[in-house]
Design a protein around this motif. Structure first.
Motif, PDB file in Angstrom:
ATOM      1  N   LEU A   1       1.980   2.530 -12.205  1.00 34.58           N
ATOM      2  CA  LEU A   1       1.758   3.074 -13.551  1.00 34.58           C
ATOM      3  C   LEU A   1       2.868   4.034 -13.958  1.00 34.58           C
ATOM      4  CD1 LEU A   1      -2.074   3.741 -13.337  1.00 34.58           C
ATOM      5  CD2 LEU A   1      -0.928   1.909 -14.584  1.00 34.58           C
TER       6      LEU A   1
ATOM      7  N   LYS B   1     -10.948   3.154   2.448  1.00 35.63           N
ATOM      8  CA  LYS B   1     -11.627   1.939   2.015  1.00 35.63           C
ATOM      9  C   LYS B   1     -11.820   1.966   0.514  1.00 35.63           C
ATOM     10  CE  LYS B   1     -12.459   0.443   6.246  1.00 35.63           C
ATOM     11  NZ  LYS B   1     -13.696   0.761   6.923  1.00 35.63           N
ATOM     12  N   PRO B   2     -11.726   0.878  -0.216  1.00 33.09           N
ATOM     13  CA  PRO B   2     -11.307  -0.425   0.259  1.00 33.09           C
ATOM     14  C   PRO B   2      -9.805  -0.452   0.500  1.00 33.09           C
ATOM     15  CG  PRO B   2     -11.496  -0.442  -2.106  1.00 33.09           C
ATOM     16  CD  PRO B   2     -11.943   0.920  -1.662  1.00 33.09           C
ATOM     17  N   ASP B   3      -9.359  -1.340   1.338  1.00 32.41           N
ATOM     18  CA  ASP B   3      -7.935  -1.387   1.635  1.00 32.41           C
ATOM     19  C   ASP B   3      -7.205  -2.502   0.896  1.00 32.41           C
ATOM     20  OD1 ASP B   3      -9.027  -3.457   2.984  1.00 32.41           O
ATOM     21  OD2 ASP B   3      -8.498  -2.772   4.979  1.00 32.41           O
ATOM     22  N   SER B   4      -7.918  -3.247   0.068  1.00 28.93           N
ATOM     23  CA  SER B   4      -7.215  -4.321  -0.632  1.00 28.93           C
ATOM     24  C   SER B   4      -7.974  -4.791  -1.866  1.00 28.93           C
ATOM     25  CB  SER B   4      -7.016  -5.518   0.297  1.00 28.93           C
ATOM     26  OG  SER B   4      -8.273  -6.101   0.587  1.00 28.93           O
ATOM     27  N   LEU B   5      -7.242  -5.504  -2.704  1.00 26.12           N
ATOM     28  CA  LEU B   5      -7.814  -6.202  -3.850  1.00 26.12           C
ATOM     29  C   LEU B   5      -7.698  -7.689  -3.585  1.00 26.12           C
ATOM     30  CD1 LEU B   5      -6.066  -4.164  -6.676  1.00 26.12           C
ATOM     31  CD2 LEU B   5      -8.536  -4.329  -6.373  1.00 26.12           C
ATOM     32  N   ASN B   6      -8.524  -8.483  -4.242  1.00 22.96           N
ATOM     33  CA  ASN B   6      -8.346  -9.932  -4.214  1.00 22.96           C
ATOM     34  C   ASN B   6      -6.920 -10.263  -4.684  1.00 22.96           C
ATOM     35  OD1 ASN B   6      -8.294 -12.320  -6.312  1.00 22.96           O
ATOM     36  ND2 ASN B   6      -9.772 -12.900  -4.755  1.00 22.96           N
TER      37      ASN B   6
ATOM     38  N   LEU C   1       0.838  -1.206   0.000  1.00 18.10           N
ATOM     39  CA  LEU C   1       0.000   0.000   0.000  1.00 18.10           C
ATOM     40  C   LEU C   1       0.872   1.256   0.000  1.00 18.10           C
ATOM     41  CD1 LEU C   1      -2.993  -0.810   2.395  1.00 18.10           C
ATOM     42  CD2 LEU C   1      -3.077  -0.418  -0.077  1.00 18.10           C
TER      43      LEU C   1
ATOM     44  N   ASN D   1       2.716  -0.111  -5.999  1.00 19.74           N
ATOM     45  CA  ASN D   1       1.332  -0.060  -5.558  1.00 19.74           C
ATOM     46  C   ASN D   1       0.434   0.133  -6.769  1.00 19.74           C
ATOM     47  OD1 ASN D   1      -0.897   2.292  -4.518  1.00 19.74           O
ATOM     48  ND2 ASN D   1      -0.790   0.363  -3.419  1.00 19.74           N
ATOM     49  N   ILE D   2      -0.676  -0.585  -6.784  1.00 19.84           N
ATOM     50  CA  ILE D   2      -1.679  -0.386  -7.836  1.00 19.84           C
ATOM     51  C   ILE D   2      -2.545   0.786  -7.389  1.00 19.84           C
ATOM     52  CG2 ILE D   2      -3.653  -1.399  -9.020  1.00 19.84           C
ATOM     53  CD1 ILE D   2      -2.337  -4.182  -8.309  1.00 19.84           C
ATOM     54  N   PRO D   3      -2.512   1.901  -8.136  1.00 21.26           N
ATOM     55  CA  PRO D   3      -3.208   3.089  -7.631  1.00 21.26           C
ATOM     56  C   PRO D   3      -4.726   2.923  -7.607  1.00 21.26           C
ATOM     57  CG  PRO D   3      -2.369   3.473  -9.852  1.00 21.26           C
ATOM     58  CD  PRO D   3      -1.833   2.151  -9.427  1.00 21.26           C
ATOM     59  N   LYS D   4      -5.330   3.418  -6.535  1.00 22.00           N
ATOM     60  CA  LYS D   4      -6.788   3.548  -6.492  1.00 22.00           C
ATOM     61  C   LYS D   4      -7.185   4.713  -7.388  1.00 22.00           C
ATOM     62  CE  LYS D   4      -7.196   2.246  -1.678  1.00 22.00           C
ATOM     63  NZ  LYS D   4      -7.805   2.520  -0.390  1.00 22.00           N
ATOM     64  N   PHE D   5      -8.454   4.863  -7.614  1.00 19.99           N
ATOM     65  CA  PHE D   5      -8.904   5.939  -8.487  1.00 19.99           C
ATOM     66  C   PHE D   5     -10.037   6.709  -7.822  1.00 19.99           C
ATOM     67  CE2 PHE D   5     -11.326   7.987 -11.774  1.00 19.99           C
ATOM     68  CZ  PHE D   5     -10.372   8.396 -12.691  1.00 19.99           C
TER      69      PHE D   5
END
Lengths: 254, 254
Positions: A190, A233-238, A184, A222-226
């Protein structure tokens, strides 16, 4: 017709203990079995409805294996799946091979992946992105678990899976290739350029990458949220989704 | 202590028929229940171990709901999950809302997604990428299926899910926004620019996007394979993985 002994053995192969003893495992379904037939795996037996056998007998090489015709209800009684299949195979586990070298390819390491569907999906996605080798920690769920095999949709025939002490493996390749891991707190993936001879570590579903493994990660990303701004929240991806997005980004930015 | 009637009702809520009758559904586990408590959902009852209640009672608003303390083995007897949880809640289904407008946001449409884990994972991933609304075809698996709810890891509290005739929905918004859909024959998604006020269609696990829905897709795109050249295998990605990679690419190329 299925004999009592065959029935007993197939049911036993649903359990790891017996898979280890017999060095065999199960796979089911038209698509997967066709892929196994085309692969280098050795098949011990194929159990199928006469309908499936009539359609596919010419695809099974002569002397390949025992072929047993069953009724749909007999097949149902040996199936590990909830939806009925036309065909089930007993397959020999391949012999162990030498561990792959990340200096000439992209390697995925799984660090204690527990969900069979996740491991199977990671294997299937790796296949799509031309990743031929996955190194699993010894506490990762077993490849030959029927749920893993089914989730690969046949990709286990093309992607080689190894189980080893990943700390020893990472130590062996230390300072030779980049080791990418998702955190995180990591840098935006990207905006990162990736090498294609490298290691990507995929962490456990709830704990992520372990502290011991983390020491070997050279690039925390880190995979950025958008569009969420400061939203926590959310704090994670599958885990398999996060692995897939990492593979897609790494392959697109090589 | 759980009464016989409560036990009967909770077990019944494992089935769609009774969820529709009671207009209630189940969720389990520490993380998800905490998210539900913080959300606008109305909770009918919380069943939890005294351990969980001691730790979390101050997080439950006064008058929120019935709170019932159970032993671990009582909880196990009402759980839909294979791994035991500390807490289970009975939650009221929210009232239906007006369908969302893709002219001011990115909308996902699911076209006959069947696997509960896939739908739940798509909801969780949408949440990560700031997608607030998902429109499901009427033949998509039901949101309140316990496996869907669990796979969202709580994201169903933030992403609104609608069920409707997606053909009518697509017809209504025809020529107003781009409609993206993934096809093996589509153009390389990595070389495409995407609008953020748009629709992304996610197809069925084995059939992909239906022929009727396909007519409304204005931009056919494809997630490129890597390094396989003319290799036809693998021919697909898991549906929730494909959806996740599409979301990541669209959000990164807006």
């Amino acid at each position: 017709m299925i004999t009592k002994n065959e029935l007993k053995k197939i049911r036993a192969l649903g359990q790891k203990k017996y898979r280890d003893r017999y060095r065999e495992f199960l796979a089911e379904g038209d698509k997967i079995i066709k892929e196994v037939i085309e692969s280098n795996f050795h098949i011990s037996a194929i159990y199928a409805t006469s309908l499936w056998l009539d359609k596919n007998k010419n695809k099974i090489p002569a002397g390949c294996c025992n072929i047993i015709s069953l009724t749909q209800s007999e097949l149902k009684s040996i199936s590990q799946q909830t939806t009925p299949n036309q065909v089930l195979a007993v397959i020999k586990m391949p012999e162990g091979k030498e561990l792959p070298n990340p200096q000439n390819q992209l390697i995925i390491i799984t660090d204690n992946i527990q969900d069979p569907g996740n491991l199977g999906t990671i294997i299937r996605t790796a296949d799509w992105f031309g990743i031929n080798n996955i190194v699993c920690s010894e506490d990762t769920v077993e490849l030959y678990n029927p749920k893993v095999i089914q989730a690969t949709m046949g990709s286990f025939c093309r992607v080689a899976i190894y189980y080893t002490n990943i700390i020893d493996y990472l130590r062996l390749h230390k300072n030779k290739v980049p080791v990418y891991g998702s955190f995180l707190s990591g840098k935006n993936a990207l905006e990162h350029n990736f090498q294609q001879n490298a290691v990507v570590v995929v962490g456990n579903e709830s704990q992520g990458i372990s502290a011991e493994t983390e020491k070997f990660v050279t690039h925390k990303i880190n995979i950025p949220k958008f569009g969420k701004g400061h939203n926590l929240k959310p704090d994670s991806l599958n885990a398999s989704v996060a692995a897939a997005i990492m593979m897609a980004i790494i392959r697109s930015k090589g």
